[in-house]
Design a protein around this motif. Structure first.
Motif, PDB file in Angstrom:
ATOM      1  N   GLY A 107     -19.657   6.226  -1.326  1.00  0.00           N
ATOM      2  CA  GLY A 107     -20.188   7.580  -1.481  1.00  0.00           C
ATOM      3  C   GLY A 107     -20.513   8.228  -0.152  1.00  0.00           C
ATOM      4  N   GLU A 108     -21.102   7.454   0.749  1.00  0.00           N
ATOM      5  CA  GLU A 108     -21.450   7.997   2.067  1.00  0.00           C
ATOM      6  C   GLU A 108     -20.205   8.289   2.899  1.00  0.00           C
ATOM      7  N   VAL A 109     -19.214   7.419   2.856  1.00  0.00           N
ATOM      8  CA  VAL A 109     -17.957   7.663   3.587  1.00  0.00           C
ATOM      9  C   VAL A 109     -17.287   8.927   3.058  1.00  0.00           C
ATOM     10  N   GLU A 110     -17.241   9.094   1.750  1.00  0.00           N
ATOM     11  CA  GLU A 110     -16.622  10.292   1.158  1.00  0.00           C
ATOM     12  C   GLU A 110     -17.401  11.557   1.528  1.00  0.00           C
ATOM     13  N   ARG A 111     -18.737  11.466   1.534  1.00  0.00           N
ATOM     14  CA  ARG A 111     -19.556  12.621   1.906  1.00  0.00           C
ATOM     15  C   ARG A 111     -19.292  12.994   3.368  1.00  0.00           C
ATOM     16  N   GLN A 112     -19.211  12.000   4.235  1.00  0.00           N
ATOM     17  CA  GLN A 112     -18.959  12.268   5.644  1.00  0.00           C
ATOM     18  C   GLN A 112     -17.558  12.834   5.865  1.00  0.00           C
ATOM     19  N   ALA A 113     -16.581  12.350   5.107  1.00  0.00           N
ATOM     20  CA  ALA A 113     -15.211  12.880   5.233  1.00  0.00           C
ATOM     21  C   ALA A 113     -15.181  14.358   4.855  1.00  0.00           C
ATOM     22  N   GLU A 114     -15.909  14.721   3.800  1.00  0.00           N
ATOM     23  CA  GLU A 114     -15.983  16.140   3.402  1.00  0.00           C
ATOM     24  C   GLU A 114     -16.654  16.970   4.493  1.00  0.00           C
ATOM     25  N   GLU A 115     -17.713  16.432   5.085  1.00  0.00           N
ATOM     26  CA  GLU A 115     -18.425  17.144   6.152  1.00  0.00           C
ATOM     27  C   GLU A 115     -17.532  17.299   7.377  1.00  0.00           C
ATOM     28  N   ILE A 116     -16.794  16.273   7.735  1.00  0.00           N
ATOM     29  CA  ILE A 116     -15.870  16.346   8.875  1.00  0.00           C
ATOM     30  C   ILE A 116     -14.818  17.416   8.625  1.00  0.00           C
ATOM     31  N   GLU A 117     -14.271  17.463   7.425  1.00  0.00           N
ATOM     32  CA  GLU A 117     -13.254  18.471   7.091  1.00  0.00           C
ATOM     33  C   GLU A 117     -13.835  19.879   7.172  1.00  0.00           C
ATOM     34  N   ARG A 118     -15.068  20.060   6.686  1.00  0.00           N
ATOM     35  CA  ARG A 118     -15.724  21.371   6.759  1.00  0.00           C
ATOM     36  C   ARG A 118     -15.911  21.788   8.212  1.00  0.00           C
ATOM     37  N   LEU A 119     -16.367  20.868   9.048  1.00  0.00           N
ATOM     38  CA  LEU A 119     -16.582  21.180  10.461  1.00  0.00           C
ATOM     39  C   LEU A 119     -15.259  21.410  11.184  1.00  0.00           C
ATOM     40  N   ARG A 120     -14.222  20.649  10.810  1.00  0.00           N
ATOM     41  CA  ARG A 120     -12.897  20.834  11.413  1.00  0.00           C
ATOM     42  C   ARG A 120     -12.395  22.260  11.147  1.00  0.00           C
ATOM     43  N   LYS A 121     -12.563  22.728   9.914  1.00  0.00           N
ATOM     44  CA  LYS A 121     -12.113  24.089   9.572  1.00  0.00           C
ATOM     45  C   LYS A 121     -12.871  25.129  10.390  1.00  0.00           C
ATOM     46  N   ALA A 122     -14.165  24.902  10.572  1.00  0.00           N
ATOM     47  CA  ALA A 122     -14.952  25.838  11.383  1.00  0.00           C
ATOM     48  C   ALA A 122     -14.469  25.831  12.835  1.00  0.00           C
ATOM     49  N   LEU A 123     -14.216  24.661  13.379  1.00  0.00           N
ATOM     50  CA  LEU A 123     -13.723  24.572  14.756  1.00  0.00           C
ATOM     51  C   LEU A 123     -12.352  25.225  14.898  1.00  0.00           C
TER      52      LEU A 123
END
Length: 140
Positions: free
Chosen positions: A93-109
């Motif tokens: 669950g934590e790995v999946e949550r972090q992957a979603e957060e990384i993708e969100r931040l990647r889109k912002a960058l």
């Protein structure tokens, strides 16, 4: 090493549902499992794993002597096994949550890295975003 989340999920789905619990006995430990599949035959369902390590605590010896150390290690192993399904599920669950957060931040960058999003041309923020995207490695 990149975790194989799909494989871990399959393993959890195939295993006996929890909760699993640790229990100490006179001769070892038992790992009690939640709801095992009932057997259609005359065999008991496997709701417990008896972990008879034949290691006993010796009250006459030092706490860190070989016999007590072996018993402590065996108890720690049984506790780890009993906790593993819950721990694995939590970590997935934590790995999946972090992957979603990384993708969100990647889109912002990526938005900041795109010069066409600035009316006055490239900015320092755009340069920083492009630099961060160059350093980012999805397989790390």
């Amino acid at each position: 090493m990149k975790p194989n989340i799909a494989e871990y999920k399959k393993m959890l789905a195939a295993a006996t549902p929890g909760p699993w619990a640790y229990e100490e006995t006179d001769s070892g430990h038992i790992i009690r499992m939640g709801t095992a599949i009932e057997s259609p035959y005359h065999h008991d369902s496997q709701h417990a794993i008896e972990y008879d390590h034949c290691c006993y605590y010796d009250d006459d010896e030092e706490e860190n002597d070989a016999e007590n150390s072996q018993a402590n290690e065996a108890a720690a192993n049984a506790k780890l096994i009993a906790k593993a399904p819950e721990a694995i599920e939590s970590l997935i669950g934590e790995v999946e949550r972090q992957a979603e957060e990384i993708e969100r931040l990647r889109k912002a960058l990526e938005w900041y890295a795109d010069n066409s999003n600035y009316k006055l041309g490239a900015t320092t923020l755009g340069n920083r975003a492009r630099e961060a995207l160059r350093r980012d490695t999805p397989d790390a």
